[in-house]
Design a protein around this motif. Structure first.
Motif, PDB file in Angstrom:
ATOM      1  N   ARG A  42       0.854  -1.183   0.000  1.00  0.00           N
ATOM      2  CA  ARG A  42       0.000   0.000   0.000  1.00  0.00           C
ATOM      3  C   ARG A  42       0.890   1.233   0.000  1.00  0.00           C
ATOM      4  NH1 ARG A  42      -4.879  -1.508  -1.292  1.00  0.00           N
ATOM      5  NH2 ARG A  42      -5.647   0.465  -0.551  1.00  0.00           N
ATOM      6  N   GLY A  43       0.356   2.339  -0.492  1.00  0.00           N
ATOM      7  CA  GLY A  43       1.086   3.600  -0.497  1.00  0.00           C
ATOM      8  C   GLY A  43       0.124   4.765  -0.482  1.00  0.00           C
ATOM      9  N   TRP A  44       0.624   5.935  -0.156  1.00  0.00           N
ATOM     10  CA  TRP A  44      -0.175   7.163  -0.113  1.00  0.00           C
ATOM     11  C   TRP A  44       0.467   8.187  -1.028  1.00  0.00           C
ATOM     12  CZ3 TRP A  44       0.277   3.852   3.850  1.00  0.00           C
ATOM     13  CH2 TRP A  44      -0.835   3.555   4.600  1.00  0.00           C
ATOM     14  N   LEU A  45      -0.361   8.966  -1.702  1.00  0.00           N
ATOM     15  CA  LEU A  45       0.168  10.047  -2.523  1.00  0.00           C
ATOM     16  C   LEU A  45       0.686  11.152  -1.613  1.00  0.00           C
ATOM     17  CD1 LEU A  45      -2.514  10.293  -5.345  1.00  0.00           C
ATOM     18  CD2 LEU A  45      -0.239   9.235  -5.456  1.00  0.00           C
ATOM     19  N   GLU A  46       1.906  11.565  -1.850  1.00  0.00           N
ATOM     20  CA  GLU A  46       2.514  12.591  -0.998  1.00  0.00           C
ATOM     21  C   GLU A  46       1.706  13.884  -1.038  1.00  0.00           C
ATOM     22  OE1 GLU A  46       6.904  14.179   0.193  1.00  0.00           O
ATOM     23  OE2 GLU A  46       6.585  13.660  -1.914  1.00  0.00           O
ATOM     24  N   SER A  47       1.150  14.229  -2.181  1.00  0.00           N
ATOM     25  CA  SER A  47       0.356  15.464  -2.283  1.00  0.00           C
ATOM     26  C   SER A  47      -0.871  15.406  -1.365  1.00  0.00           C
ATOM     27  CB  SER A  47      -0.073  15.704  -3.728  1.00  0.00           C
ATOM     28  OG  SER A  47      -0.898  14.647  -4.190  1.00  0.00           O
ATOM     29  N   GLU A  48      -1.487  14.233  -1.229  1.00  0.00           N
ATOM     30  CA  GLU A  48      -2.649  14.098  -0.347  1.00  0.00           C
ATOM     31  C   GLU A  48      -2.243  14.185   1.119  1.00  0.00           C
ATOM     32  OE1 GLU A  48      -4.732  10.519  -1.420  1.00  0.00           O
ATOM     33  OE2 GLU A  48      -5.431  11.376  -3.317  1.00  0.00           O
ATOM     34  N   ILE A  49      -1.086  13.632   1.458  1.00  0.00           N
ATOM     35  CA  ILE A  49      -0.591  13.728   2.837  1.00  0.00           C
ATOM     36  C   ILE A  49      -0.250  15.183   3.159  1.00  0.00           C
ATOM     37  CG2 ILE A  49       1.211  12.986   4.453  1.00  0.00           C
ATOM     38  CD1 ILE A  49      -0.869  10.788   3.619  1.00  0.00           C
ATOM     39  N   ASP A  50       0.401  15.869   2.221  1.00  0.00           N
ATOM     40  CA  ASP A  50       0.729  17.284   2.427  1.00  0.00           C
ATOM     41  C   ASP A  50      -0.535  18.125   2.590  1.00  0.00           C
ATOM     42  OD1 ASP A  50       3.439  16.712   2.279  1.00  0.00           O
ATOM     43  OD2 ASP A  50       3.616  17.292   0.167  1.00  0.00           O
ATOM     44  N   ALA A  51      -1.565  17.847   1.795  1.00  0.00           N
ATOM     45  CA  ALA A  51      -2.829  18.583   1.900  1.00  0.00           C
ATOM     46  C   ALA A  51      -3.486  18.324   3.253  1.00  0.00           C
ATOM     47  CB  ALA A  51      -3.764  18.189   0.759  1.00  0.00           C
ATOM     48  N   TRP A  52      -3.413  17.081   3.734  1.00  0.00           N
ATOM     49  CA  TRP A  52      -3.979  16.739   5.040  1.00  0.00           C
ATOM     50  C   TRP A  52      -3.254  17.514   6.149  1.00  0.00           C
ATOM     51  CZ3 TRP A  52      -1.909  14.449   9.409  1.00  0.00           C
ATOM     52  CH2 TRP A  52      -2.825  14.061  10.387  1.00  0.00           C
ATOM     53  N   ILE A  53      -1.933  17.588   6.061  1.00  0.00           N
ATOM     54  CA  ILE A  53      -1.150  18.333   7.059  1.00  0.00           C
ATOM     55  C   ILE A  53      -1.526  19.816   7.026  1.00  0.00           C
ATOM     56  CG2 ILE A  53       1.193  19.109   7.671  1.00  0.00           C
ATOM     57  CD1 ILE A  53       2.156  16.291   6.703  1.00  0.00           C
TER      58      ILE A  53
END
Length: 72
Positions: A42-53
């Protein structure tokens, strides 16, 4: 634009959340969902993690402004 896929150890480092906290938040809809990389990976898109932060930071700033209004 290409987006980087982050594996769980990178997501935990970037967010400061534990593995179980990440999966609990995914389950309740308050954290970005992971994507399948094949098999059990599994993996997460870095852009989505940055947006969440950023959203967490903006929420905190809004709470602090609200507190300042209540104190005055």
């Amino acid at each position: 634009m290409a987006d980087t896929v982050l594996r769980l150890p990178a997501v935990t480092r970037k967010t400061g959340l534990s593995r179980s906290a990440i999966y609990n938040r995914v389950a309740d809809g308050s954290f970005p969902r992971s994507l399948s990389l094949g098999g059990r990976s599994r993996g997460w898109l870095e852009s989505e993690i940055d947006a969440w932060i950023r959203a967490c930071a903006q929420s905190r700033e809004g709470e602090q402004r609200g507190l300042a209004v209540q104190l005055t």
